[in-house]
Design a protein around this motif. Sequence first.
Motif, mmCIF file in Angstrom:
data_model
loop_
_atom_site.group_PDB
_atom_site.id
_atom_site.type_symbol
_atom_site.label_atom_id
_atom_site.label_comp_id
_atom_site.label_asym_id
_atom_site.label_seq_id
_atom_site.Cartn_x
_atom_site.Cartn_y
_atom_site.Cartn_z
ATOM 1 N N LEU A 297 44.778 35.836 23.353
ATOM 2 C CA LEU A 297 44.741 34.734 24.296
ATOM 3 C C LEU A 297 44.908 33.417 23.536
ATOM 4 O O LEU A 297 44.731 33.380 22.321
ATOM 5 C CB LEU A 297 43.416 34.724 25.063
ATOM 6 C CG LEU A 297 43.064 35.994 25.843
ATOM 7 C CD1 LEU A 297 41.673 35.872 26.450
ATOM 8 C CD2 LEU A 297 44.098 36.278 26.929
ATOM 9 N N PRO B 46 44.506 27.512 27.117
ATOM 10 C CA PRO B 46 45.457 27.480 28.237
ATOM 11 C C PRO B 46 46.329 26.235 28.320
ATOM 12 O O PRO B 46 47.498 26.329 28.709
ATOM 13 C CB PRO B 46 44.547 27.597 29.468
ATOM 14 C CG PRO B 46 43.326 28.293 28.967
ATOM 15 C CD PRO B 46 43.131 27.768 27.571
ATOM 16 N N GLN C 287 48.950 26.703 25.789
ATOM 17 C CA GLN C 287 49.827 27.814 26.156
ATOM 18 C C GLN C 287 50.855 27.398 27.205
ATOM 19 O O GLN C 287 52.049 27.675 27.069
ATOM 20 C CB GLN C 287 48.990 29.000 26.664
ATOM 21 C CG GLN C 287 49.791 30.276 26.899
ATOM 22 C CD GLN C 287 50.376 30.379 28.299
ATOM 23 O OE1 GLN C 287 49.898 29.718 29.229
ATOM 24 N NE2 GLN C 287 51.416 31.172 28.447
ATOM 25 N N ASN D 208 48.633 30.052 35.273
ATOM 26 C CA ASN D 208 47.593 31.078 35.084
ATOM 27 C C ASN D 208 48.172 32.420 34.625
ATOM 28 O O ASN D 208 47.704 33.487 35.029
ATOM 29 C CB ASN D 208 46.803 31.281 36.380
ATOM 30 C CG ASN D 208 45.797 30.173 36.625
ATOM 31 O OD1 ASN D 208 45.145 29.690 35.703
ATOM 32 N ND2 ASN D 208 45.667 29.763 37.878
ATOM 33 N N GLN E 77 48.077 34.006 31.767
ATOM 34 C CA GLN E 77 47.225 34.880 30.971
ATOM 35 C C GLN E 77 46.315 35.718 31.874
ATOM 36 O O GLN E 77 46.188 36.935 31.687
ATOM 37 C CB GLN E 77 46.394 34.050 29.986
ATOM 38 C CG GLN E 77 47.251 33.273 28.993
ATOM 39 C CD GLN E 77 46.436 32.515 27.967
ATOM 40 O OE1 GLN E 77 45.914 33.089 27.020
ATOM 41 N NE2 GLN E 77 46.320 31.204 28.145
ATOM 42 N N SER E 78 45.709 35.073 32.858
ATOM 43 C CA SER E 78 44.858 35.802 33.807
ATOM 44 C C SER E 78 45.675 36.770 34.643
ATOM 45 O O SER E 78 45.255 37.905 34.891
ATOM 46 C CB SER E 78 44.135 34.810 34.724
ATOM 47 O OG SER E 78 43.263 33.985 33.991
ATOM 48 N N ALA F 37 40.067 34.541 37.794
ATOM 49 C CA ALA F 37 39.398 34.551 36.490
ATOM 50 C C ALA F 37 38.420 35.702 36.386
ATOM 51 O O ALA F 37 38.361 36.401 35.363
ATOM 52 C CB ALA F 37 38.680 33.220 36.258
ATOM 53 N N VAL G 4 46.136 25.951 35.270
ATOM 54 C CA VAL G 4 45.577 26.992 34.397
ATOM 55 C C VAL G 4 44.053 27.055 34.517
ATOM 56 O O VAL G 4 43.373 27.412 33.562
ATOM 57 C CB VAL G 4 45.994 26.769 32.918
ATOM 58 C CG1 VAL G 4 47.483 27.029 32.720
ATOM 59 C CG2 VAL G 4 45.621 25.369 32.444
ATOM 60 N N ASP H 254 42.841 30.535 33.863
ATOM 61 C CA ASP H 254 42.993 30.823 32.433
ATOM 62 C C ASP H 254 41.926 30.120 31.606
ATOM 63 O O ASP H 254 41.463 30.645 30.591
ATOM 64 C CB ASP H 254 44.378 30.383 31.950
ATOM 65 C CG ASP H 254 45.461 31.388 32.309
ATOM 66 O OD1 ASP H 254 45.142 32.415 32.931
ATOM 67 O OD2 ASP H 254 46.638 31.129 31.969
ATOM 68 N N TYR I 48 39.511 31.987 29.135
ATOM 69 C CA TYR I 48 39.479 31.625 27.724
ATOM 70 C C TYR I 48 38.060 31.254 27.288
ATOM 71 O O TYR I 48 37.618 31.641 26.201
ATOM 72 C CB TYR I 48 40.437 30.465 27.470
ATOM 73 C CG TYR I 48 40.566 30.081 26.023
ATOM 74 C CD1 TYR I 48 41.335 30.846 25.146
ATOM 75 C CD2 TYR I 48 39.925 28.949 25.518
ATOM 76 C CE1 TYR I 48 41.458 30.492 23.817
ATOM 77 C CE2 TYR I 48 40.043 28.597 24.187
ATOM 78 C CZ TYR I 48 40.811 29.374 23.342
ATOM 79 O OH TYR I 48 40.917 29.023 22.021
#
Length: 267
Positions: A72, A75, A78, A140, A142-143, A162, A227, A230, A234
Amino acid sequence: MSKKSSPRIGFLHIPKTAGVSVAQAFVHELGADQCALFSDKMIEETFLRSRFVSGHIYLGDVARDAFLFTFLRDPIRQIASHLMWIDHYNLPKFQQELEGFPENVKAGIQEIANIDLSSAKSIDNYLQRHPLDSPLRIANLQSEMLAFKRQEVISMSNRELADLAIRRLGELDFFGLCETLQADMSSLFRMLEFNSSPKLFHLNSSLSERVVDHRLPDVRRVLSNYVQADQWLYEYAVNAKSRPFPRAKNPLFLIRMLYRRICQRRK
């Protein structure tokens, strides 16, 4: 065969989280013939040819008996890096790669060429035009990649997303952070019982000629709106990795306890 002792290793490569550097460390360790990079599947068949498989694969699409991990990243950094990465395909030298995308994705890439990446308002307008069902996945991410199958993303609140991503994170055998890449990769290699230290290269950084400066307050505020899930994910990951848990206790129990504490702080 337990996941830890499995000779097969699956890496869920979330875009712009140092994934190419991670993958190349495994190529250096295992050899190119044992590694399948940029795979679009992580199923039993993909491991027949390779010991290590990585790709932009959603956790819900994984069907395997393998040691599974991801990394990860902060955010805000990212999503800023992701926007610059999308933008680089508009450069003339990447025209051939741009033409290889589906038309709906290519349209989103070409659109960003007309966006002022130094303007918070301009970035906000662009991201508003790429909602949940957009073919160009940005917000978002990553989530989303932890919570769903690629073709089964559903709308939910940032909090719900999340929470779902955090629960699914617990299904992995390991997760690391881009910000502590060297230390986390060393821990990962020890867990996998490799005899050498990971050799890391700084690869696949943004090639855009323009910059999304996430340090600017207005830009940072706009990016944070896209985000939020995310950021909660994180925060959970950072806390889970930094807390010195006693070895004698069940790690899954401790993760659940930490998760409950974070949820309580949000209320």
